[in-house]
Motif scaffolding. Structure first.
Motif, PDB file in Angstrom:
ATOM      1  N   SER A 108      41.602 -11.304  -9.276  1.00  0.00           N
ATOM      2  CA  SER A 108      41.536 -11.335  -7.811  1.00  0.00           C
ATOM      3  C   SER A 108      42.436 -10.279  -7.177  1.00  0.00           C
ATOM      4  O   SER A 108      42.146  -9.784  -6.085  1.00  0.00           O
ATOM      5  N   GLU A 109      43.530  -9.922  -7.854  1.00  0.00           N
ATOM      6  CA  GLU A 109      44.445  -8.919  -7.314  1.00  0.00           C
ATOM      7  C   GLU A 109      43.827  -7.518  -7.355  1.00  0.00           C
ATOM      8  O   GLU A 109      44.131  -6.674  -6.507  1.00  0.00           O
ATOM      9  N   PHE A 110      42.963  -7.254  -8.336  1.00  0.00           N
ATOM     10  CA  PHE A 110      42.365  -5.934  -8.480  1.00  0.00           C
ATOM     11  C   PHE A 110      41.009  -5.816  -7.777  1.00  0.00           C
ATOM     12  O   PHE A 110      40.597  -4.727  -7.392  1.00  0.00           O
ATOM     13  N   TYR A 111      40.334  -6.929  -7.633  1.00  0.00           N
ATOM     14  CA  TYR A 111      39.016  -6.899  -7.011  1.00  0.00           C
ATOM     15  C   TYR A 111      39.030  -7.786  -5.760  1.00  0.00           C
ATOM     16  O   TYR A 111      39.572  -7.407  -4.743  1.00  0.00           O
ATOM     17  N   HIS A 112      38.423  -8.945  -5.842  1.00  0.00           N
ATOM     18  CA  HIS A 112      38.341  -9.862  -4.707  1.00  0.00           C
ATOM     19  C   HIS A 112      38.383 -11.268  -5.271  1.00  0.00           C
ATOM     20  O   HIS A 112      38.004 -11.499  -6.427  1.00  0.00           O
ATOM     21  N   TRP A 113      38.838 -12.211  -4.464  1.00  0.00           N
ATOM     22  CA  TRP A 113      38.949 -13.575  -4.988  1.00  0.00           C
ATOM     23  C   TRP A 113      37.601 -14.129  -5.446  1.00  0.00           C
ATOM     24  O   TRP A 113      37.545 -14.966  -6.361  1.00  0.00           O
TER      25      TRP A 113
ATOM     26  N   LEU B 209      44.384 -18.473  -5.229  1.00  0.00           N
ATOM     27  CA  LEU B 209      43.467 -17.663  -4.423  1.00  0.00           C
ATOM     28  C   LEU B 209      43.599 -17.946  -2.930  1.00  0.00           C
ATOM     29  O   LEU B 209      42.888 -17.344  -2.119  1.00  0.00           O
ATOM     30  N   ILE B 210      44.475 -18.877  -2.567  1.00  0.00           N
ATOM     31  CA  ILE B 210      44.612 -19.292  -1.165  1.00  0.00           C
ATOM     32  C   ILE B 210      44.846 -18.116  -0.214  1.00  0.00           C
ATOM     33  O   ILE B 210      44.202 -18.037   0.845  1.00  0.00           O
TER      34      ILE B 210
ATOM     35  N   TYR C  78      52.100 -27.590  -6.432  1.00  0.00           N
ATOM     36  CA  TYR C  78      51.416 -26.478  -7.110  1.00  0.00           C
ATOM     37  C   TYR C  78      50.418 -25.787  -6.189  1.00  0.00           C
ATOM     38  O   TYR C  78      50.262 -24.566  -6.233  1.00  0.00           O
ATOM     39  N   THR C  79      49.763 -26.559  -5.335  1.00  0.00           N
ATOM     40  CA  THR C  79      48.739 -26.013  -4.444  1.00  0.00           C
ATOM     41  C   THR C  79      49.282 -24.893  -3.570  1.00  0.00           C
ATOM     42  O   THR C  79      48.598 -23.902  -3.306  1.00  0.00           O
ATOM     43  N   TYR C  80      50.525 -25.036  -3.116  1.00  0.00           N
ATOM     44  CA  TYR C  80      51.099 -24.069  -2.170  1.00  0.00           C
ATOM     45  C   TYR C  80      52.188 -23.223  -2.824  1.00  0.00           C
ATOM     46  O   TYR C  80      53.128 -22.782  -2.162  1.00  0.00           O
ATOM     47  N   LEU C  81      52.027 -22.987  -4.123  1.00  0.00           N
ATOM     48  CA  LEU C  81      53.015 -22.201  -4.847  1.00  0.00           C
ATOM     49  C   LEU C  81      53.067 -20.766  -4.342  1.00  0.00           C
ATOM     50  O   LEU C  81      54.146 -20.172  -4.257  1.00  0.00           O
ATOM     51  N   SER C  82      51.919 -20.199  -3.992  1.00  0.00           N
ATOM     52  CA  SER C  82      51.894 -18.808  -3.526  1.00  0.00           C
ATOM     53  C   SER C  82      52.705 -18.600  -2.246  1.00  0.00           C
ATOM     54  O   SER C  82      53.593 -17.733  -2.217  1.00  0.00           O
TER      55      SER C  82
ATOM     56  N   LEU D 128      47.100 -21.013   5.985  1.00  0.00           N
ATOM     57  CA  LEU D 128      47.263 -21.486   4.610  1.00  0.00           C
ATOM     58  C   LEU D 128      47.075 -22.991   4.484  1.00  0.00           C
ATOM     59  O   LEU D 128      46.557 -23.477   3.477  1.00  0.00           O
ATOM     60  N   SER D 129      47.506 -23.731   5.497  1.00  0.00           N
ATOM     61  CA  SER D 129      47.366 -25.185   5.442  1.00  0.00           C
ATOM     62  C   SER D 129      45.900 -25.597   5.463  1.00  0.00           C
ATOM     63  O   SER D 129      45.503 -26.554   4.787  1.00  0.00           O
ATOM     64  N   GLN D 130      45.076 -24.871   6.221  1.00  0.00           N
ATOM     65  CA  GLN D 130      43.643 -25.178   6.255  1.00  0.00           C
ATOM     66  C   GLN D 130      42.976 -24.849   4.930  1.00  0.00           C
ATOM     67  O   GLN D 130      42.177 -25.630   4.415  1.00  0.00           O
TER      68      GLN D 130
END
Length: 386
Positions: free
Chosen positions: A150-155, A24-25, A218-222, A36-38
């Protein structure tokens, strides 16, 4: 076993929450206009407080009914997720993640301990597997579903789903969970005493560097996929990672019984975990093969803890509970530090591919400690004798 299912359902919510925020980042970044880092610090804060809450607050729960603590900790976790969904500022969001980590950190070890008290002695293994498996199922099923929503609505829709699951867990435990005796998690001082044993220190440091590499990446996979992949749809990669995690967590028990050599098994796991991370940028655009490193990564990451716990139990047979609890805390502490260091890498604009290099370096530290442990031939009791 129906009472164990209640605890497993709560663990499902914890596994869902612990890993879905990474996906959801981008949405959180857009909402609060943070880089993204924050936003990645929302992951590190959750895992940091997850790591320290049980040892720090364990003295507060001494003498309290375990059912009451389980319900209140899940309620704290659920209310904190409501704060996350409603957070008017990024600072409030970070505060809510810290509170959620506290609730999760209190619930998890107590749920695992409680599961063994709700069944007969011959069913304890199945009860433990079902309870811990709830967390892996939260990753396998919950995280991709949450990203899809989250992709269709909001996170925030994903977070509200978490709130709903948490409320259901609270209500079901309140109505159906019986009162039963069990011990609170070991206190912080009891865990820290384990560092006096050199063998324990080396073992938990292996866990620390492996978790820093695995969960930190894993945290920054996106953002990583956006930089290196032709198709940056996150969901199938999370499915592959989660399915690998489920396979690893289910199969590791059989491998432990079959191989009966704990350090050899951990060495194989660490080598395969390192190789899978190296292969991510090499195989990311190779059609179906691109999912293989993620599957292996998830399987090895989830499989690593069980043999480590068996090793610690053999080192400290009279204080095994404290040694295993220390390993769990260090695992999540490594995750928190890995996420924080990953945020620093992104803030320095070194490129997300640098995260792969840092993860590999961290795994090399873990492997060096593992080889040191094997070379010094620390005494390990065979699994059959534990």
């Amino acid at each position: 076993m129906k009472n164990v299912l209640l605890l497993s359902f709560g663990m499902f919510a914890l596994g869902f929450d612990a890993y879905v925020i990474a996906g959801l980042i981008p949405g959180i970044s857009e909402t609060y206009h943070k880089n993204l880092s924050q936003v990645g610090q929302a992951v590190s804060i959750f895992t940091f407080f997850y790591a320290i809450s049980a040892p720090i607050f364990s003295s507060l729960v001494v003498g309290q009914p375990i059912k009451k603590i389980l319900i209140w900790s899940m309620l704290v976790f659920t209310v904190a997720n409501s704060m996350t969904a409603l957070a008017p500022t990024f600072s409030i969001l970070l505060l809510s993640r810290a509170i959620a980590g506290i609730g999760a950190g209190l619930f998890s070890p107590l749920a695992v301990a409680a599961s063994t008290k709700l069944v007969s002695s011959e069913k304890k293994g199945r009860a433990l597997g079902l309870t811990i498996g709830g967390m892996s199922m939260g990753t396998v099923l919950g995280v991709p579903l949450g990203i899809y929503i989250s992709e269709f609505y909001h996170w925030t829709s994903t977070i509200w789903l978490l709130v709903l699951i948490g409320l259901m867990a609270v209500i079901c435990m309140y109505i159906f969970l019986p009162n039963f005796p069990t011990s609170p998690p070991p206190a912080l001082s009891e865990r820290l005493k384990m560092f006096l044993d050199k063998r324990v220190t080396v073992t938990v440091c292996i866990t620390f560097f492996a978790s820093m590499a695995s969960l930190g990446l894993y945290t920054y996979l996106s953002p990583l996929l956006k930089e290196i992949a032709i198709s940056n749809n996150l969901t199938p990669y999370l499915w592959a990672w989660g399915c690998g995690g489920m396979v690893g967590s289910l199969m590791i028990g059989y491998l432990i019984d079959f191989i009966k050599k704990p350090k050899a098994l951990v060495t194989i796991i660490l080598l395969m975990l390192t190789l899978s991370i190296i292969c991510i940028p090499l195989m990311i655009n190779l059609t179906t093969l691109k999912y293989v490193p993620f599957f292996v990564w998830g399987a090895m990451g989830w499989a690593c803890q069980a043999p480590q716990q068996h090793i610690l139990l053999s080192y400290q047979p009279s204080n095994g509970r404290s040694a295993v609890a220390l390993n769990s805390s260090v695992n999540y502490l490594g995750s928190a530090i890995g996420a924080s260091l990953g945020g620093i890498v992104l803030s320095l604009q070194l490129g997300t591919i640098t995260l792969i290099y840092f993860a590999v370096i961290s795994m090399l530290f873990s492997l060096c400690l593992q080889f040191y442990s094997m070379r010094n031939k620390f005494n390990v009791t065979e699994f059959s004798k534990i």
